[in-house]
Design an enzyme around this catalytic site. Structure first.
Site, short mmCIF file in Angstrom:
data_model
loop_
_atom_site.label_atom_id
_atom_site.label_comp_id
_atom_site.label_asym_id
_atom_site.label_seq_id
_atom_site.Cartn_x
_atom_site.Cartn_y
_atom_site.Cartn_z
N GLU A 131 0.82 -1.21 0.00
CA GLU A 131 0.00 0.00 0.00
C GLU A 131 0.85 1.25 0.00
O GLU A 131 1.93 1.28 0.59
CB GLU A 131 -0.88 0.02 1.25
N CYS A 182 3.52 8.17 1.52
CA CYS A 182 3.86 7.21 2.56
C CYS A 182 4.13 5.87 1.88
O CYS A 182 3.25 5.31 1.23
CB CYS A 182 2.69 7.11 3.54
N GLU A 207 8.82 -2.78 8.43
CA GLU A 207 9.75 -2.08 9.31
C GLU A 207 10.99 -1.75 8.47
O GLU A 207 11.77 -2.65 8.12
CB GLU A 207 10.09 -2.99 10.50
N LEU A 245 7.03 5.15 19.63
CA LEU A 245 7.23 4.88 21.05
C LEU A 245 5.97 4.24 21.66
O LEU A 245 6.01 3.14 22.19
CB LEU A 245 7.61 6.19 21.77
N HIS A 246 4.89 4.95 21.60
CA HIS A 246 3.56 4.45 21.96
C HIS A 246 3.32 4.10 23.43
O HIS A 246 2.19 3.92 23.84
CB HIS A 246 3.13 3.26 21.09
N ASN A 293 -6.05 3.96 15.21
CA ASN A 293 -7.04 3.53 14.22
C ASN A 293 -7.50 2.14 14.59
O ASN A 293 -6.68 1.23 14.72
CB ASN A 293 -6.36 3.41 12.86
N CYS A 329 -2.28 2.10 7.39
CA CYS A 329 -1.62 1.08 6.58
C CYS A 329 -2.05 -0.34 6.93
O CYS A 329 -2.38 -0.65 8.04
CB CYS A 329 -0.12 1.24 6.64
N1 SAH Z 1 7.49 -0.21 11.29
C1 SAH Z 1 7.64 1.21 11.33
C2 SAH Z 1 6.91 1.96 10.25
C3 SAH Z 1 5.54 1.50 9.84
S1 SAH Z 1 4.18 1.80 10.88
C4 SAH Z 1 7.28 1.73 12.71
O1 SAH Z 1 6.88 0.94 13.55
O2 SAH Z 1 7.46 2.92 12.97
C5 SAH Z 1 3.92 3.54 10.82
C6 SAH Z 1 3.33 4.09 12.09
O3 SAH Z 1 1.94 3.76 12.21
C7 SAH Z 1 3.99 3.58 13.35
O4 SAH Z 1 4.16 4.60 14.28
C8 SAH Z 1 2.97 2.58 13.85
O5 SAH Z 1 3.16 2.31 15.20
C9 SAH Z 1 1.67 3.30 13.51
N2 SAH Z 1 0.47 2.47 13.52
C10 SAH Z 1 0.35 1.18 13.15
N3 SAH Z 1 -0.92 0.75 13.32
C11 SAH Z 1 -1.62 1.80 13.80
C12 SAH Z 1 -2.98 1.99 14.18
N4 SAH Z 1 -3.86 1.00 14.11
N5 SAH Z 1 -3.33 3.22 14.61
C13 SAH Z 1 -2.45 4.22 14.70
N6 SAH Z 1 -1.16 4.10 14.34
C14 SAH Z 1 -0.74 2.91 13.92
#
Ligand code: SAH
Length: 346
Positions: free
Chosen positions: A91, A104, A159, A214-215, A289, A332
């Protein structure tokens, strides 16, 4: 068949000199492929006829095909589901901002990082993308929409640091003055936190923006939603990120997706401040999301605003990411997993 679009100029030089052509043929080839987006060798009218027939038999110019294309009626965001030459899907999202177009890009088919809230990782990793396949996502969107893309974020499926060599090559190619010539300051690479690879990336000293997912600010919480944290915990990650910053002198960004009742508390905000205060960084707050079969809900707007205010009042730069393309499932992994379900392979 040789994947010409993944080769850098030096490799193309070696390739043409082996065939006893002068070096400038390599530059012609590179420009045709990367600056002009040639799709076939027949378009390369400035190359000798025998060279073209050799190329046709031994090399290929990679391509992607559009399987689905969705355009958001609210903000014009466009999402592509591309089919690769071997039938796999990735995507790509094109977003319009006031300063221009941003894309993206995906870096892998699937992902093996296993983040609990992420759709792209649910079926694991299928394969890495070649450098050409990462570039193609952008070149095909530019051509299809007749636009010039100015910003790239490596935040699609996969990743990036788990496909290290190919992503480095992609950066080299896409920033090349004789190719797409995208300024490195307009490129962001997002990682879930593969610490040794962050150090390796620093050695290349590309002036790109490192974006860290980070999350969660506590190890026990991050362990639960991001398995990578069991290997590289928050303190190791922070050390790597700020060492990276010392080398590159670039502001780093942190992505923090807000999950209701989990990481959106006052305690989490306070811990984030502890981790980031006094650092040259920016926090992107993203309402999570919702994805299939997962219990994570987004925090409500008031909560998100309070979280942001808490950080900014204590000197930590934070903004709430605008959600674009919400009507076309632009986050994504969703289109790809719908497609796999449709084909009965998920
Ligand atoms: N693997 C990399 C890049 C791809 S994900 C990474 O982890 O940074 C891109 C971003 O979208 C990351 O910050 C990921 O944590 C976030 N992401 C993935 N699923 C998500 C969701 N359901 N809601 C919000 N953000 C999400």
């Amino acid at each position: 068949m040789i994947d010409l679009k993944s080769k850098n100029l030096q490799e193309l030089c070696e390739f043409v000199t082996k065939l006893s052509y002068p070096k400038y043929r390599a530059e012609q080839l590179f420009r045709r492929i990367h600056a002009r987006g040639a799709r076939s060798f027949d378009e390369m009218t400035d190359l000798p006829r025998e060279m073209i027939s050799y190329l046709k038999e031994n090399a290929r110019i990679s391509f992607v095909e559009t399987e689905r294309k969705l355009t958001s009626s609210s903000d014009g965001t466009v999402k592509y589901l591309y089919r690769l030459h071997d039938g796999h899907f990735v995507e790509t999202v094109v977003m319009k901002y006031h300063h221009g177009y941003s894309v993206c890009l995906s870096t892998q088919v699937g992902c093996r990082m296993g983040c609990a809230f992420c759709q792209s990782t649910k079926g694991g990793k299928v394969r890495d993308l070649a450098p050409s396949e990462i570039i193609d996502q952008m070149m095909f969107a530019e051509r299809d929409l007749d636009i010039r893309i100015g910003n790239i974020v490596l935040m699609g499926i996969g990743e990036p640091l788990d496909n290290f060599e190919n992503v480095i090559r992609f950066l080299e190619l896409v920033g090349h003055p004789k190719g797409q010539n995208i300024g490195y300051r307009h490129i962001s690479l997002s990682t879930c936190g593969l610490v040794p690879k962050i150090y390796q990336l620093a050695e290349y000293d590309f002036p790109i923006t490192l974006s860290v997912s980070l999350h969660a600010p506590f190890d026990d919480m991050r362990n639960k939603i991001m398995p990578v944290n069991r290997k590289y915990d928050i303190s190791a990650l922070m050390r790597a990120v700020f060492d990276y910053q010392k080398i590159t002198n670039r502001r780093v960004s942190f992505e923090y997706t807000l999950i209701r009742g989990m990481n959106d508390t006052r305690e989490c905000a306070a811990q984030l401040v502890k981790l980031l205060r006094g650092r040259l960084c920016h926090v992107n707050l993203i309402p999570v999301n919702k994805i299939q079969n997962e219990r994570f809900d987004a925090s409500d707007r008031r909560h998100i605003a309070a979280f942001q205010e808490y950080l900014t009042q204590r000197g930590v730069n934070a903004t709430v990411r605008r959600t674009l393309g919400a009507d076309i499932s632009a986050s994504c992994g969703q289109l790809r997993s719908d497609q796999l379900e449709k084909e009965g392979t998920s």
